[in-house]
Motif scaffolding. Structure first.
Motif, mmCIF file in Angstrom:
data_model
loop_
_atom_site.group_PDB
_atom_site.id
_atom_site.type_symbol
_atom_site.label_atom_id
_atom_site.label_comp_id
_atom_site.label_asym_id
_atom_site.label_seq_id
_atom_site.Cartn_x
_atom_site.Cartn_y
_atom_site.Cartn_z
ATOM 1 N N LEU A 7 0.826 -1.210 0.000
ATOM 2 C CA LEU A 7 0.000 0.000 0.000
ATOM 3 C C LEU A 7 0.860 1.259 0.000
ATOM 4 O O LEU A 7 0.588 2.210 -0.735
ATOM 5 C CB LEU A 7 -0.903 0.009 1.228
ATOM 6 C CG LEU A 7 -2.192 -0.807 1.184
ATOM 7 C CD1 LEU A 7 -2.926 -0.695 2.510
ATOM 8 C CD2 LEU A 7 -3.093 -0.354 0.040
ATOM 9 N N ASP A 8 1.902 1.257 0.832
ATOM 10 C CA ASP A 8 2.775 2.435 0.910
ATOM 11 C C ASP A 8 3.487 2.677 -0.413
ATOM 12 O O ASP A 8 3.647 3.829 -0.844
ATOM 13 C CB ASP A 8 3.801 2.253 2.033
ATOM 14 C CG ASP A 8 3.159 2.363 3.420
ATOM 15 O OD1 ASP A 8 2.018 2.836 3.503
ATOM 16 O OD2 ASP A 8 3.818 1.960 4.406
ATOM 17 N N SER A 9 3.906 1.598 -1.067
ATOM 18 C CA SER A 9 4.586 1.748 -2.360
ATOM 19 C C SER A 9 3.637 2.297 -3.419
ATOM 20 O O SER A 9 4.009 3.168 -4.211
ATOM 21 C CB SER A 9 5.149 0.391 -2.819
ATOM 22 O OG SER A 9 6.154 -0.070 -1.937
ATOM 23 N N LEU A 10 2.407 1.803 -3.426
ATOM 24 C CA LEU A 10 1.427 2.291 -4.388
ATOM 25 C C LEU A 10 1.124 3.771 -4.153
ATOM 26 O O LEU A 10 1.033 4.562 -5.100
ATOM 27 C CB LEU A 10 0.143 1.467 -4.283
ATOM 28 C CG LEU A 10 -1.004 1.868 -5.213
ATOM 29 C CD1 LEU A 10 -0.588 1.755 -6.675
ATOM 30 C CD2 LEU A 10 -2.245 1.014 -4.940
ATOM 31 N N ARG A 11 1.001 4.157 -2.893
ATOM 32 C CA ARG A 11 0.734 5.556 -2.576
ATOM 33 C C ARG A 11 1.908 6.448 -2.972
ATOM 34 O O ARG A 11 1.714 7.558 -3.473
ATOM 35 C CB ARG A 11 0.436 5.706 -1.086
ATOM 36 C CG ARG A 11 -0.005 7.094 -0.675
ATOM 37 C CD ARG A 11 -0.660 7.068 0.686
ATOM 38 N NE ARG A 11 0.177 6.417 1.681
ATOM 39 C CZ ARG A 11 -0.255 6.035 2.886
ATOM 40 N NH1 ARG A 11 -1.504 6.232 3.211
ATOM 41 N NH2 ARG A 11 0.567 5.465 3.738
#
Length: 314
Positions: A202-206
């Motif tokens: 999730l953090d990478s996508l954000r």
């Protein structure tokens, strides 16, 4: 009459921060004296202190005041998104890779193979290509909805963009083993996050979303992602929504529909600022925007309050 004023450029209101008040009060236009000047709802002036630095435990109160409205300077000075040259236009797959990077896919492959070994005693032996194919199949399933996953392979309802990519049994096997983290490396402190199993992804996508140049006008709202399961601790039941059971995602998007920032709601933890939940969400979603660039933020009354507008203006 208090001499402390606060500027609220978006409202086109005038408010007074009364540090002696313990309750919040707004006086409407009907409470003002008639005047030949501009209507009261088009007026604003400011001095210190603002409601944001009122002593702790004291809620500021707001009142209409008669002052000639001085419109603020709203010219946008931030970075602008430019259309790519014809030779730089991405294919759909290249556009997908801009947000779902090779490192993100590699992490899914490694952790899926590791998890399957830990759970079943042998690796499922998936590959980067197979994981990408599976994601593409899910995209097609989102476009053509059926009552169950099996329907995409059944005779009579067979959907070629899905059924021709991967056998049903292999797809379902992968769906039960897909994993995003290494369980053995997760600390107990990290597990307090209800999304710890997908947090790195999730953090990478954000982070990839944030690399896109933000637009001048941004809308902040909630997005509901349907979920029919019963085991998730973050699912929400909202009677007034078309999707009664769903995940709630706070999002900031531009006029183009591009999502620039998001945060998945995990239910409140009891800690809120004087802005309230809605105001805290707005401040969290706009903190990555360049300061003093006159970005325009749009939000409905779930988020909006006078203290929030003061905070944004400051």
């Amino acid at each position: 009459m208090p001499s402390n004023y606060v500027v609220l450029s978006v409202f086109k209101l005038r408010v007074v921060a009364d540090t002696n008040g313990l309750s919040s009060k707004t006086i409407g236009c009907n409470d003002c004296e008639p005047s030949d000047e501009e209507p009261l709802c088009n007026t604003v002036q400011a001095t210190e202190p603002t409601a944001s630095n009122v002593p702790k435990g004291v809620r500021p109160s707001y009142r209409w005041r008669k002052k000639v409205f001085q419109p603020p300077i709203l010219a946008f000075t931030g970075a602008k998104m430019e259309a790519p040259a014809n030779q730089n236009i991405k294919t759909p797959y290249q556009y997908f890779q801009q947000f779902v990077t090779a490192d993100m896919i590699d992490g899914m492959v490694d952790n899926t193979n590791l998890y399957s070994t830990q759970k079943m005693g042998k690796s499922i032996n998936t590959t980067k290509k197979e994981v990408e194919q599976m994601m593409g199949m899910y995209f097609h399933m989102g476009l053509v909805r059926m009552s169950s996953v099996r329907q995409y392979w059944k005779q009579g309802t067979n959907y070629v963009p899905v059924s021709s990519v991967m056998p049903r049994n292999r797809f379902q096997q992968l769906a039960t083993q897909l994993y995003f983290v290494n369980n053995s490396s997760i600390l107990d402190e990290q597990k307090k996050d209800k999304l710890w199993k997908i947090r790195p992804w999730l953090d990478s996508l954000r982070d990839q979303c944030l690399k896109v140049t933000a637009e001048e006008r941004n809308s902040i709202d909630e997005m509901m992602v349907q979920y029919r399961g019963t085991t998730s601790p973050i699912r929400q039941y909202i009677k007034s929504k078309p999707l009664l059971w769903a995940f709630k995602v706070w999002g900031r998007a531009g006029t183009s529909g591009m999502l620039f920032y998001f945060d998945i709601y995990q239910s409140g933890d009891g800690t809120r600022s004087h802005l309230g939940q809605g105001g805290d969400v707005v401040m969290k979603l706009v903190f990555t925007l360049e300061k003093n660039s006159n970005y325009k933020i749009y939000a409905d009354n779930l988020f909006t309050s006078v203290p929030l507008l003061e905070k944004l203006l400051g």
